[in-house]
Write a protein that holds these residues in place. Structure first.
Motif, short mmCIF file in Angstrom:
data_model
loop_
_atom_site.label_atom_id
_atom_site.label_comp_id
_atom_site.label_asym_id
_atom_site.label_seq_id
_atom_site.Cartn_x
_atom_site.Cartn_y
_atom_site.Cartn_z
N MET A 140 0.82 -1.22 0.00
CA MET A 140 0.00 0.00 0.00
C MET A 140 0.85 1.27 0.00
SD MET A 140 -3.18 -0.58 2.60
CE MET A 140 -3.77 1.08 2.25
N ALA A 141 2.04 1.21 0.61
CA ALA A 141 2.85 2.41 0.78
C ALA A 141 3.17 3.09 -0.55
CB ALA A 141 4.16 2.07 1.51
N VAL A 142 3.48 2.29 -1.55
CA VAL A 142 3.80 2.87 -2.86
C VAL A 142 2.53 3.39 -3.53
CG1 VAL A 142 4.81 2.40 -5.13
CG2 VAL A 142 5.76 1.31 -3.09
N GLN A 143 1.45 2.64 -3.39
CA GLN A 143 0.16 3.06 -3.95
C GLN A 143 -0.27 4.40 -3.36
OE1 GLN A 143 -2.93 -0.07 -4.12
NE2 GLN A 143 -4.26 1.34 -3.01
N VAL A 144 -0.16 4.52 -2.03
CA VAL A 144 -0.52 5.76 -1.34
C VAL A 144 0.42 6.90 -1.77
CG1 VAL A 144 -0.46 6.89 0.92
CG2 VAL A 144 -1.63 4.70 0.64
N GLY A 145 1.72 6.61 -1.81
CA GLY A 145 2.68 7.63 -2.19
C GLY A 145 2.45 8.14 -3.60
N ALA A 146 2.14 7.23 -4.52
CA ALA A 146 1.87 7.63 -5.90
C ALA A 146 0.65 8.56 -5.97
CB ALA A 146 1.65 6.40 -6.77
N HIS A 147 -0.34 8.27 -5.13
CA HIS A 147 -1.55 9.10 -5.09
C HIS A 147 -1.23 10.52 -4.65
CE1 HIS A 147 -5.74 10.21 -4.26
NE2 HIS A 147 -5.33 10.64 -3.08
N TYR A 148 -0.45 10.65 -3.59
CA TYR A 148 -0.17 11.98 -3.06
C TYR A 148 0.90 12.73 -3.84
CZ TYR A 148 -3.43 11.24 0.69
OH TYR A 148 -4.59 11.03 1.38
N LEU A 149 1.63 12.05 -4.70
CA LEU A 149 2.55 12.76 -5.58
C LEU A 149 1.82 13.53 -6.68
CD1 LEU A 149 5.55 10.28 -6.00
CD2 LEU A 149 5.67 12.63 -5.13
N GLN A 150 0.56 13.20 -6.91
CA GLN A 150 -0.21 13.94 -7.91
C GLN A 150 -0.42 15.38 -7.44
OE1 GLN A 150 -3.74 11.81 -9.29
NE2 GLN A 150 -2.79 9.90 -8.63
N LYS A 151 -0.34 16.31 -8.36
CA LYS A 151 -0.38 17.74 -8.01
C LYS A 151 -1.66 18.11 -7.29
CE LYS A 151 1.67 21.74 -8.20
NZ LYS A 151 2.97 21.97 -7.52
N GLU A 152 -2.80 17.56 -7.75
CA GLU A 152 -4.07 17.94 -7.13
C GLU A 152 -4.20 17.40 -5.71
OE1 GLU A 152 -5.12 14.17 -9.54
OE2 GLU A 152 -3.72 15.85 -9.64
N ASN A 153 -3.31 16.47 -5.33
CA ASN A 153 -3.32 15.92 -3.97
C ASN A 153 -2.22 16.52 -3.10
OD1 ASN A 153 -5.50 14.20 -4.59
ND2 ASN A 153 -4.10 12.71 -5.51
N GLY A 154 -1.54 17.54 -3.62
CA GLY A 154 -0.52 18.23 -2.84
C GLY A 154 0.90 17.91 -3.20
N GLY A 155 1.12 16.94 -4.08
CA GLY A 155 2.46 16.52 -4.44
C GLY A 155 3.08 17.38 -5.54
N LYS A 156 4.25 16.94 -5.98
CA LYS A 156 5.00 17.73 -6.96
C LYS A 156 4.58 17.44 -8.40
CE LYS A 156 9.12 16.33 -5.69
NZ LYS A 156 10.58 16.00 -5.67
N GLY A 157 3.62 16.52 -8.59
CA GLY A 157 3.14 16.23 -9.93
C GLY A 157 4.00 15.24 -10.67
N VAL A 158 4.53 14.25 -9.94
CA VAL A 158 5.42 13.25 -10.54
C VAL A 158 4.68 11.93 -10.72
CG1 VAL A 158 7.43 11.78 -10.07
CG2 VAL A 158 7.57 14.25 -9.74
N LEU A 159 4.80 11.34 -11.90
CA LEU A 159 4.31 9.99 -12.17
C LEU A 159 5.45 9.02 -11.94
CD1 LEU A 159 1.99 8.17 -13.32
CD2 LEU A 159 3.02 8.54 -15.58
N LEU A 160 5.26 8.07 -11.07
CA LEU A 160 6.37 7.17 -10.73
C LEU A 160 6.91 6.44 -11.96
CD1 LEU A 160 5.37 5.59 -7.28
CD2 LEU A 160 7.00 7.43 -7.76
#
Length: 369
Positions: A140-160
């Motif tokens: 789950m950790a990678v799945q969750v991290g990928a979700h929050y890396l999306q710009k609309e979720n607060g991340g830097k907008g990176v696709l793993l």
């Protein structure tokens, strides 16, 4: 023995401590099973399924705790549950006492025998009751991290996985045990640029042999941790010292030097966390920002995939529940050294050296005689 399974009350904790198959097995063994009404709903298990398996359904948690000789749960009791704990009863659940002085004090004061899933340890060092949830949490950790890396979720907008002509996201995993190796599996599958760090060269060699040049392996030391933390888009804390507080590996200064929009998922949060800025969060409010770095600190991550987690966990715990119910705790722990190591508190005495060191308390080994 009367075995009782309450409904979990931790925020968005949808798992339950026993499946209908477990109820049936214990009933066939000659035991009485109490299930609190609605306990299995979050895992897709209806009350009628428990009833058909032979359980007696109780209206209230108070009734269940009052009658149960062994309480089988998933998560540690919350303060509102402390008054329900009955002296002399057995509490079999995840406890994580090292960072929890209030819960430890409650178990000691109420003279509850606390047997912690996470400290049931075999001679080879494996943790059979932590293993299934560590596998789930790591994936789950990678799945969750990928979700929050999306710009609309607060991340830097990176696709793993990156894109043609664009480098993939960088993932750093601290710890190559069950959590770390499962996180690695998912991160590699998503096409990320992954580095995994551990103190065990043999463990890193095994991963290197398996994944080859698809991953990077590094010995875990302060220099390598700092280097990888600063370049990571997603940092996953996956370290464990059985029963003890997690070691602090990532300092406040390191977090401050990470790029804005990076994400930290600290799976070690239920043992205090391995990142200085980590604090526990809930599924209702899972993330917060420190210096522009998103932190995910949900301590019951597997609760979000409750049906999978419930069945995986109870597959592992049921054999131990049956042993204790069949012969009592003293005889069961005398015959099973791994189970004996799981006893954290007994008759007002702390029985875990690692918890005692973490909390600065005295302790005495659990005696089976």
């Amino acid at each position: 023995m009367i075995v009782a399974v309450p409904k979990e009350i931790k925020t968005r904790e949808y798992r339950v401590g026993m499946t209908p198959a477990g109820v049936r097995a214990l009933t066939e063994d000659g035991h009485s099973i109490l299930i609190e009404i609605g306990a299995g709903i979050g895992s897709g298990i209806a009350d009628e399924e428990y009833r058909r398996a032979g359980a007696l359904l109780t209206e209230t948690a108070e009734e269940l705790y009052a009658r149960g000789e062994m309480i089988v749960k998933v998560k540690e009791p919350l303060p509102e549950e402390y008054p329900r704990l009955r002296p002399g009863s057995i509490l079999f659940t995840y406890l994580h006492l090292a960072p929890a002085p209030e819960l430890t004090a409650a178990l000691l004061q109420r003279q509850v025998t606390g047997v912690a899933y996470e400290t049931v340890e075999r001679a080879d060092g494996t943790l059979p009751l932590l293993l299934p949830m560590s596998e789930v949490a790591g994936r789950m950790a990678v799945q969750v991290g990928a979700h929050y890396l999306q710009k609309e979720n607060g991340g830097k907008g990176v696709l793993l996985a990156g894109a043609p002509g664009v480098r993939p996201g960088r993932v750093a995993i601290l710890g190559a045990g069950t959590v770390g190796s499962n996180a690695l599996r998912i991160a590699v599958g998503m096409g990320a640029d992954v580095t995994i760090l551990d103190i065990d060269p043999a463990r890193l060699a095994a991963l290197d042999e398996h994944y080859g040049n698809r991953i990077h392996t590094l010995i875990s030391n302060s220099q390598n941790i700092e280097d990888e933390a600063l370049r990571a888009d997603l940092l996953i804390g996956a370290v464990l010292v059985a029963g003890a507080r997690a070691p602090m590996l990532v300092s406040r200064e390191m977090v401050g030097a990470m790029s804005a929009g990076s994400v930290i998922v600290d799976v070690a949060v239920d043992q205090g966390g391995c990142v200085a800025t980590t604090r526990p969060t809930t599924h209702d409010d899972p993330v917060y920002s420190v210096d522009g770095v998103l932190h995910y600190g949900v301590a019951n991550m597997p609760g979000a995939v409750s049906r999978t987690s419930t069945y995986a966990l109870t597959n592992a715990t049921l054999p131990y529940v049956r042993k204790i119910a069949a012969s009592g705790l003293a005889a069961a722990t005398a015959a099973d050294e791994a189970l004996r190591r799981g006893v954290n508190t007994h008759k007002g005495t702390l029985c875990s050296a690692t918890v005692a060191r973490a909390l600065g308390l005295g302790w005495r080994p659990y005696e089976t005689t």
